[in-house]
Design a protein around this motif. Structure first.
Motif, short mmCIF file in Angstrom:
data_model
loop_
_atom_site.label_atom_id
_atom_site.label_comp_id
_atom_site.label_asym_id
_atom_site.label_seq_id
_atom_site.Cartn_x
_atom_site.Cartn_y
_atom_site.Cartn_z
N LYS A 81 -3.38 47.61 89.35
CA LYS A 81 -4.50 47.17 88.50
C LYS A 81 -5.76 47.99 88.80
N MET B 290 -5.28 51.64 87.58
CA MET B 290 -5.40 51.80 86.13
C MET B 290 -6.87 51.68 85.68
N PHE C 185 -12.19 58.18 80.44
CA PHE C 185 -13.21 58.10 79.40
C PHE C 185 -14.49 58.84 79.79
N ALA D 200 -8.75 58.16 73.39
CA ALA D 200 -8.09 57.08 74.12
C ALA D 200 -6.57 57.14 74.04
N PRO E 11 -3.94 59.21 74.73
CA PRO E 11 -3.10 59.48 75.91
C PRO E 11 -3.23 58.41 76.98
N TRP E 12 -4.46 57.91 77.14
CA TRP E 12 -4.67 56.87 78.15
C TRP E 12 -3.96 55.57 77.76
N LEU F 75 -0.48 55.80 78.61
CA LEU F 75 -0.32 55.62 80.06
C LEU F 75 -0.28 54.13 80.42
N VAL F 76 -1.13 53.34 79.75
CA VAL F 76 -1.15 51.89 80.02
C VAL F 76 0.18 51.25 79.63
N ALA G 31 2.57 52.15 82.29
CA ALA G 31 2.27 51.38 83.51
C ALA G 31 2.80 49.96 83.39
N VAL H 76 6.50 50.12 84.01
CA VAL H 76 6.83 50.35 85.42
C VAL H 76 6.63 49.06 86.23
N VAL I 182 -1.41 44.87 84.26
CA VAL I 182 -2.27 45.97 84.71
C VAL I 182 -3.76 45.61 84.74
N ALA J 120 -7.79 47.07 82.87
CA ALA J 120 -7.46 48.26 82.07
C ALA J 120 -6.55 47.87 80.91
#
Lengths: 54, 462
Positions: A32, A35, A43, B184, B186-187, B190-191, B194, B197, B304, B307
């Motif tokens: 957490k 991330m 950003f 945003a 690509p990020w 990723l989230v 995540a 995973v 997560v 985020a």
């Protein structure tokens, strides 16, 4: 002794055991926080080098 | 192919070549399309679709191989139908359609397009609201998959505030949001990864075949071919329905159609499976009822943290905003004297009202199928006009040649299959994502038949 519930069994997929282990440690602990830091870093930096989107 | 000769005045600088072919200097390279598709198809609604597959009883085999095949078929449709026609004609869907159907029928299409866009944006606001509501704790009653009505006053307030904020930004134009969405994307991916995973490690295995099974004794509502058809037709309005002519008309080559693979295999494959794992974990370890589901916000928060909540909000915002904007343009297209601001405001109000009712978001698999079934048949008219008109002896671009403003043949060819499809959906419970292809094929065939019957004009060469 049976393995702990959260341990991933191998072999299963391309990632090697060290990567698996790292992912497991990350997921069980600081995911957490990681991330959130990733979001801040992304950003703060991406608008400077990422083109397009308009 | 009929050569497109624009009778319109040249477009002024900065416009979108809405009524003329895109000239070579304005055409774009491949990277623009790969980036755009990757971003557009990693949206807030992906957090709903993955868990809905689980709720409907899809197995790991259905998801892994069904999505693989369905997304491949979607990519091939974009590549060999949409991108081919787009790069040969280089016109928007609306203008291409107007040349065949006449202006008044395009207005009708705009109406359906605008309303369905509003509902889709409403679903995105609903998804975002499940994330905004997380800090409210027990004071907000989150909707479950079975809910169709608002779940309480706080829920309504959260949806109205988010909807109003998105409408306000859309009214101002969505350049800034498009930029945020692009950065945003690509990020956000990723989230999703995540989340996957974290869920796999918590489940204690990465063997999807072991964890993703329908509950014993339950009857799955979706199987392999259901997943194939859903993933193929969830964007039927864009590929079969030719809405993405408006995008690929800027492509230098038709091969850029392969760029849709970025959206399909990142957003509609990896992201959907990762999102599905969220509900799998909640069902197996937290005892959640798979048929009632769990809203995306709490699941992502659990996986997560902040985020994740930020991702759900941004994913919803960056996709709902352009959708509201496009819906506004569609309404504006219906009433040319209406300002874009007024059109966008109407779209935003309808979207906000729709978001308060969780029915659309919680039944997204159904809604997306209906959306495709209603809109995609007009794409068949364009395909017939482009590829088959000469061969089957019907006039191409009928409205341009005759000056008609309402091509009845198109209306009948569009309406009859859609009405029949809706009958099968309502009366016989046929899943909506099985309907776009037969509707599309029927529309194409009926367009030929009705044009030959109704539009017999001996002076018109095919």
């Amino acid at each position: 002794m049976p393995p702990p519930k959260s341990s991933l069994r191998w072999p299963w997929w391309p990632p090697s055991p060290p990567l698996l282990h790292a992912l497991q440690v990350l997921a069980e602990g600081p995911m957490k926080a990681t991330m959130l830091v990733a979001a801040v870093v992304w950003f703060a930096s991406a608008p400077f080098w990422m083109k397009g989107g308009r | 192919m009929t050569e497109v000769v624009s009778t319109e005045p040249p477009a002024h600088a900065g416009d979108e070549f809405e009524r003329q072919p895109v000239p070579p200097p304005a055409q774009k390279g491949a990277s623009a399309f790969w980036g755009m598709y990757a971003g557009e198809h990693t949206a807030g609604t992906e957090f709903m679709i993955g868990p809905l597959f689980v709720a409907w009883g899809a197995s790991a085999f259905d998801l892994i191989f069904g999505l693989l095949l369905g997304n491949l078929l979607a990519v091939l449709t974009w590549r060999f139908l949409t991108a081919e026609i787009a790069t040969q004609r280089r016109l928007t869907l609306y203008y291409q359609l107007e040349r065949i159907t006449g202006r008044k029928l395009v207005t009708l299409y705009n109406f359906f397009n605008g309303v369905l866009f509003c509902f889709l944006a409403g679903a995105m606001v609903t998804v975002s609201a499940t994330a905004v509501g997380v800090p409210f704790g027990d004071r907000i009653q989150m909707p479950s998959f079975g809910d169709t009505w608002p779940t309480g006053v706080v829920w309504v307030l959260v949806c109205v505030v988010i909807g109003a904020a998105m409408t306000f930004v859309a009214v101002r134009g969505y350049g800034f949001v498009a930029r945020v969405g692009h950065v945003a994307a690509p990020w956000m991916f990723l989230v999703f990864v995540a989340c996957g995973v974290v869920m796999l490690t918590r489940l204690g295995t990465a063997n999807l075949f072991e964890v993703m099974k329908p509950a014993a004794g339950s009857t799955p509502k979706i199987g392999f071919w259901g997943v194939v058809c859903f993933s193929w037709f969830c964007n039927a309005a864009m590929n079969l329905g030719m809405s993405d002519l408006s995008i690929f008309r800027f492509a230098r080559k038709p091969s850029y159609g392969w760029a849709s693979a970025a959206g399909m295999y990142l957003g509609h494959y990896v992201a959907w499976i990762c999102a599905a794992l969220l509900l799998v974990y909640w069902v197996r370890d937290k005892g959640a009822d798979p048929t009632r589901g769990v809203p995306p916000g709490p699941m992502v928060w659990d996986a997560v943290g902040w985020a994740g909540l930020l991702c759900v909000i941004i994913a919803g915002w960056t996709t709902a905003n352009p959708t509201i904007y496009r819906a506004g343009l569609a309404f504006q297209g219906m009433f040319p004297k209406m300002s874009r601001v007024a059109g966008t405001l109407i779209a935003g109000i309808v979207c906000t009202l729709a978001s308060v009712f969780p029915a659309v978001a919680m039944k997204l698999l159904d809604f997306v199928g209906i959306y495709g079934t209603i809109l995609c048949p007009v794409g068949a008219v364009i395909v017939v006009d482009h590829y088959l008109a000469r061969r089957v002896g019907i006039p191409a671009e009928y409205a341009v040649r005759t000056g008609t403003s309402f091509n009845v043949a198109v209306l009948l060819a569009w309406a009859i299959p859609v009405i029949v499809a809706m009958y099968f959906y309502r009366a016989h419970g046929v899943n909506s994502f099985f309907l776009p292809l037969p509707t599309w094929l029927a529309c194409g065939a009926l367009y030929i038949v009705f044009t030959r019957l109704l539009n017999r004009t001996s002076t018109l060469a095919p």
